[in-house]
Scaffold this active site. Structure first.
Site, PDB file in Angstrom:
ATOM      1  N   LYS A   1       0.834  -1.205   0.000  1.00 25.50           N
ATOM      2  CA  LYS A   1       0.000   0.000   0.000  1.00 25.50           C
ATOM      3  C   LYS A   1       0.874   1.263   0.000  1.00 25.50           C
ATOM      4  O   LYS A   1       0.670   2.166  -0.801  1.00 25.50           O
ATOM      5  CB  LYS A   1      -0.937   0.011   1.225  1.00 25.50           C
ATOM      6  CG  LYS A   1      -1.851  -1.212   1.318  1.00 25.50           C
ATOM      7  CD  LYS A   1      -2.768  -1.154   2.536  1.00 25.50           C
ATOM      8  CE  LYS A   1      -2.070  -1.181   3.883  1.00 25.50           C
ATOM      9  NZ  LYS A   1      -1.411  -2.462   4.211  1.00 25.50           N
TER      10      LYS A   1
ATOM     11  N   ARG B   1     -10.009   0.027   8.872  1.00 25.96           N
ATOM     12  CA  ARG B   1      -9.546  -1.315   9.217  1.00 25.96           C
ATOM     13  C   ARG B   1     -10.566  -2.114   9.997  1.00 25.96           C
ATOM     14  O   ARG B   1     -10.297  -3.256  10.358  1.00 25.96           O
ATOM     15  CB  ARG B   1      -8.295  -1.192  10.084  1.00 25.96           C
ATOM     16  CG  ARG B   1      -7.009  -1.135   9.306  1.00 25.96           C
ATOM     17  CD  ARG B   1      -5.958  -0.774  10.316  1.00 25.96           C
ATOM     18  NE  ARG B   1      -4.793  -1.574  10.174  1.00 25.96           N
ATOM     19  CZ  ARG B   1      -3.681  -1.147   9.569  1.00 25.96           C
ATOM     20  NH1 ARG B   1      -3.637   0.026   8.997  1.00 25.96           N
ATOM     21  NH2 ARG B   1      -2.627  -1.913   9.545  1.00 25.96           N
TER      22      ARG B   1
ATOM     23  N   ARG C   1      11.738  -5.675   5.110  1.00 27.01           N
ATOM     24  CA  ARG C   1      11.570  -4.225   4.879  1.00 27.01           C
ATOM     25  C   ARG C   1      12.548  -3.416   5.745  1.00 27.01           C
ATOM     26  O   ARG C   1      12.781  -3.734   6.916  1.00 27.01           O
ATOM     27  CB  ARG C   1      10.142  -3.811   5.213  1.00 27.01           C
ATOM     28  CG  ARG C   1       9.951  -2.282   5.120  1.00 27.01           C
ATOM     29  CD  ARG C   1       8.522  -1.858   5.133  1.00 27.01           C
ATOM     30  NE  ARG C   1       7.800  -2.314   6.296  1.00 27.01           N
ATOM     31  CZ  ARG C   1       6.487  -2.197   6.434  1.00 27.01           C
ATOM     32  NH1 ARG C   1       5.760  -1.647   5.484  1.00 27.01           N
ATOM     33  NH2 ARG C   1       5.896  -2.640   7.523  1.00 27.01           N
TER      34      ARG C   1
ATOM     35  N   ARG D   1      11.183  -1.497  11.366  1.00 28.20           N
ATOM     36  CA  ARG D   1      10.054  -1.145  12.225  1.00 28.20           C
ATOM     37  C   ARG D   1       9.929  -2.152  13.361  1.00 28.20           C
ATOM     38  O   ARG D   1      10.141  -3.340  13.160  1.00 28.20           O
ATOM     39  CB  ARG D   1       8.756  -1.132  11.388  1.00 28.20           C
ATOM     40  CG  ARG D   1       8.383   0.255  10.897  1.00 28.20           C
ATOM     41  CD  ARG D   1       7.287   0.252   9.865  1.00 28.20           C
ATOM     42  NE  ARG D   1       6.059  -0.418  10.278  1.00 28.20           N
ATOM     43  CZ  ARG D   1       4.936  -0.437   9.546  1.00 28.20           C
ATOM     44  NH1 ARG D   1       4.901   0.193   8.377  1.00 28.20           N
ATOM     45  NH2 ARG D   1       3.865  -1.070   9.967  1.00 28.20           N
TER      46      ARG D   1
ATOM     47  N   ARG E   1      -0.146  -9.368  13.298  1.00 29.12           N
ATOM     48  CA  ARG E   1      -0.795  -8.359  12.451  1.00 29.12           C
ATOM     49  C   ARG E   1      -1.653  -9.049  11.380  1.00 29.12           C
ATOM     50  O   ARG E   1      -2.740  -8.583  11.059  1.00 29.12           O
ATOM     51  CB  ARG E   1       0.250  -7.458  11.792  1.00 29.12           C
ATOM     52  CG  ARG E   1       0.874  -6.475  12.774  1.00 29.12           C
ATOM     53  CD  ARG E   1       2.204  -5.950  12.286  1.00 29.12           C
ATOM     54  NE  ARG E   1       2.124  -5.181  11.062  1.00 29.12           N
ATOM     55  CZ  ARG E   1       3.166  -4.955  10.269  1.00 29.12           C
ATOM     56  NH1 ARG E   1       4.362  -5.441  10.583  1.00 29.12           N
ATOM     57  NH2 ARG E   1       3.027  -4.234   9.176  1.00 29.12           N
TER      58      ARG E   1
END
Ligand code: AP5
Ligand code: MG
Ligand code: ZN
Length: 215
Positions: A13, A88, A127, A159, A170
């Protein structure tokens, strides 16, 4: 054009929204980025949100609804907006409909980026992010110099919620609380599916084909 970019954690996204926001000249509104900026600045909101984010849980709806309402009322949304990471939950989606009716900017489309779970785990665990908003991947999109942002020279970091145990949590939260919105927006006639598993540029081309209809 008024669009929600929808998809599970790691669907791409943020990667796509950055390109789309430039191409169509509309603001990229990422609730995750707004919350992380608050965490960095040590605001009251940031302190509260961090507890949830670090565990891979959702921040309470009322907090997010207030935040998104304020953001959508800002003048840069006059020509449209690109939402990333909101809504969400069903209550967030219901609240969004109310807010958008009030400001007379109803949704054109909810673009759902589909990607399989194992690919998501690979993307998220590799990431590397930069404070300037850029993000990289150690295999799929590595920076020119290891650990250093191409755009600003800043030091890349991982992160806190990109550890494998938090990633799995998640994904579970996504399946439980967020995935029902696919049916919700399909019933509203707003859902468009794209395959998010291809190369960044081919996913971008597919999304542009959809967005060009709303220009
Ligand atoms: P948020 O920041 O929104 O995280 P997320 O939804 O989990 O999504 P990500 O940002 O992890 O993934 P992305 O889809 O943007 O992927 P990206 O482009 O970076 O939310 C974080 C937390 O904040 C939540 O857990 C929650 O606590 C809280 N929160 C936020 N909004 C909330 C809300 N509305 N309600 C309640 N709580 C909320 O790509 C991932 C990686 O893959 C990158 O390394 C990238 O380089 C790579 N990649 C991208 N595309 C491709 C491709 N096509 N091929 C190969 N690699 C690719
Ligand atoms: Mg993101
Ligand atoms: Zn940077």
């Amino acid at each position: 054009m008024n669009v929600v970019l929808f998809g599970p954690p790691g669907a791409g996204k943020g990667t796509q929204a950055k390109e789309l926001s430039q191409k169509y000249d509309i603001p990229h509104i990422s609730t995750g980025d707004i919350l992380r900026a608050n965490v960095r600045e040590g605001t009251e909101l940031g302190l509260k949100a961090k507890e949830y984010m670090d565990k891979g849980e959702l921040v309470p709806d009322q907090v997010l609804i207030g935040l998104i309402k304020d953001r959508l009322e800002e003048p840069d949304c006059a020509n449209g907006y690109l939402l990333d990471g909101y809504p969400r939950t069903i209550p967030q989606a219901d609240a969004l409909t109310g807010i958008l009716n009030e400001i007379n900017k109803p949704l054109d489309s909810v673009i759902n980026m589909g990607v399989g779970d194992e690919e998501l785990v690979k993307r998220l665990s590799g990431r590397r992010s930069c404070k300037c908003g850029e993000s990289y991947h150690i295999m799929f999109n590595s920076p020119k110099e290891e650990g250093v942002c191409n755009a600003c020279g800043g030091q890349l970091y991982q992160r806190d919620d990109d550890r494998e145990d938090v990633i799995r949590q998640r994904l579970a939260v996504y399946n439980d609380k967020t995935k029902p919105l696919i049916e919700y927006y399909d019933n509203a006639g707003l859902l468009v599916n794209v395959d998010g598993a291809g190369l960044v540029d081919s996913v971008l081309a597919d999304i542009c084909k959809i967005m060009d209809q709303y220009k």
